[in-house]
Design a protein around this motif. Sequence first.
Motif, short mmCIF file in Angstrom:
data_model
loop_
_atom_site.label_atom_id
_atom_site.label_comp_id
_atom_site.label_asym_id
_atom_site.label_seq_id
_atom_site.Cartn_x
_atom_site.Cartn_y
_atom_site.Cartn_z
N THR A 173 -5.58 86.96 105.15
CA THR A 173 -5.03 86.39 103.96
C THR A 173 -4.30 84.88 104.20
OG1 THR A 173 -2.94 87.68 104.95
CG2 THR A 173 -4.36 88.77 103.42
N PHE A 174 -5.05 84.22 104.81
CA PHE A 174 -4.49 82.86 104.92
C PHE A 174 -4.16 82.17 103.65
CE2 PHE A 174 -3.92 79.18 107.32
CZ PHE A 174 -4.45 78.08 106.73
N SER A 175 -4.96 82.25 102.78
CA SER A 175 -4.73 81.59 101.45
C SER A 175 -3.44 81.97 100.71
CB SER A 175 -5.84 81.65 100.62
OG SER A 175 -6.19 83.00 100.33
N SER A 176 -3.07 83.29 101.12
CA SER A 176 -1.72 83.64 100.75
C SER A 176 -0.34 83.07 101.28
CB SER A 176 -1.57 85.34 101.05
OG SER A 176 -2.53 85.96 100.43
N TYR A 177 -0.57 82.05 102.22
CA TYR A 177 0.44 81.40 102.96
C TYR A 177 0.60 79.99 102.52
CZ TYR A 177 0.88 85.79 105.70
OH TYR A 177 1.04 87.13 105.95
N SER A 178 1.56 79.48 102.31
CA SER A 178 1.63 78.06 102.50
C SER A 178 2.00 77.78 103.80
CB SER A 178 2.99 77.61 101.60
OG SER A 178 4.22 78.23 101.76
N ILE B 245 2.33 72.16 102.71
CA ILE B 245 1.28 72.49 101.88
C ILE B 245 1.08 73.70 101.18
CG2 ILE B 245 -0.51 73.05 103.62
CD1 ILE B 245 -2.52 71.25 102.37
N ASN B 246 0.57 73.76 99.92
CA ASN B 246 0.71 75.03 99.32
C ASN B 246 -0.62 75.80 99.80
OD1 ASN B 246 -1.30 73.46 97.71
ND2 ASN B 246 -0.72 74.20 95.77
N TRP B 247 -0.66 76.82 99.08
CA TRP B 247 -1.85 77.84 99.39
C TRP B 247 -3.27 77.22 99.27
CZ3 TRP B 247 -5.57 79.81 96.24
CH2 TRP B 247 -5.58 79.36 94.85
N ALA C 286 4.02 79.33 109.05
CA ALA C 286 3.29 79.96 108.14
C ALA C 286 4.38 80.55 107.24
CB ALA C 286 2.17 80.77 108.17
N ARG C 287 4.30 80.45 105.95
CA ARG C 287 5.40 81.48 105.03
C ARG C 287 4.54 82.12 103.91
NH1 ARG C 287 7.08 78.57 100.32
NH2 ARG C 287 9.21 79.61 100.44
N PRO C 288 4.95 83.42 103.75
CA PRO C 288 4.26 84.28 102.83
C PRO C 288 4.76 83.78 101.43
CG PRO C 288 6.18 85.33 103.54
CD PRO C 288 6.12 84.17 104.44
N SER C 289 4.24 82.57 101.08
CA SER C 289 4.43 82.36 99.42
C SER C 289 3.46 81.26 99.26
CB SER C 289 5.99 81.84 99.58
OG SER C 289 5.97 81.03 98.21
#
Length: 123
Positions: free
Chosen positions: A27-32, A50-52, A97-100
């Motif tokens: 789910t890497f693309s779910s994280y900024s 950097i954003n998702w 990584a942050r879950p956003s």
Amino acid sequence: VQLQASGGGLVQAGGSLRLSCVASGRTFSSYSMGWFRQAPGKEREFVGTINWSGGSTYLADFVKGRFTIARDNAKNTVYLQMNAVKPEDTAVYYCAARPSTAWNPRSLTYDYWGRGTQVTVSS
């Protein structure tokens, strides 16, 4: 999410270095993502985020024009391209990584941190 940063080393002032940070999981693309650094005797400081999608980035003023941040979601990797490095860039660099999907420069918003990679810039 587990993060592994690499690419650090010794570089002369004015030179370049590219740091990489590989994330585990699907789910890497779910994280900024963010890059931070900590020099000896100093507090950790924000470098870039950097954003998702990679379509939006934000860099600290002291690296603007010298560093860029990018990501490759197919490779679960975020990069920090460091150009025109200075001795004051010497530090341990951490990816986080942050879950956003949106970027954020505040370290407290990041849930996952890598172990860091040492960058030393000689004058």
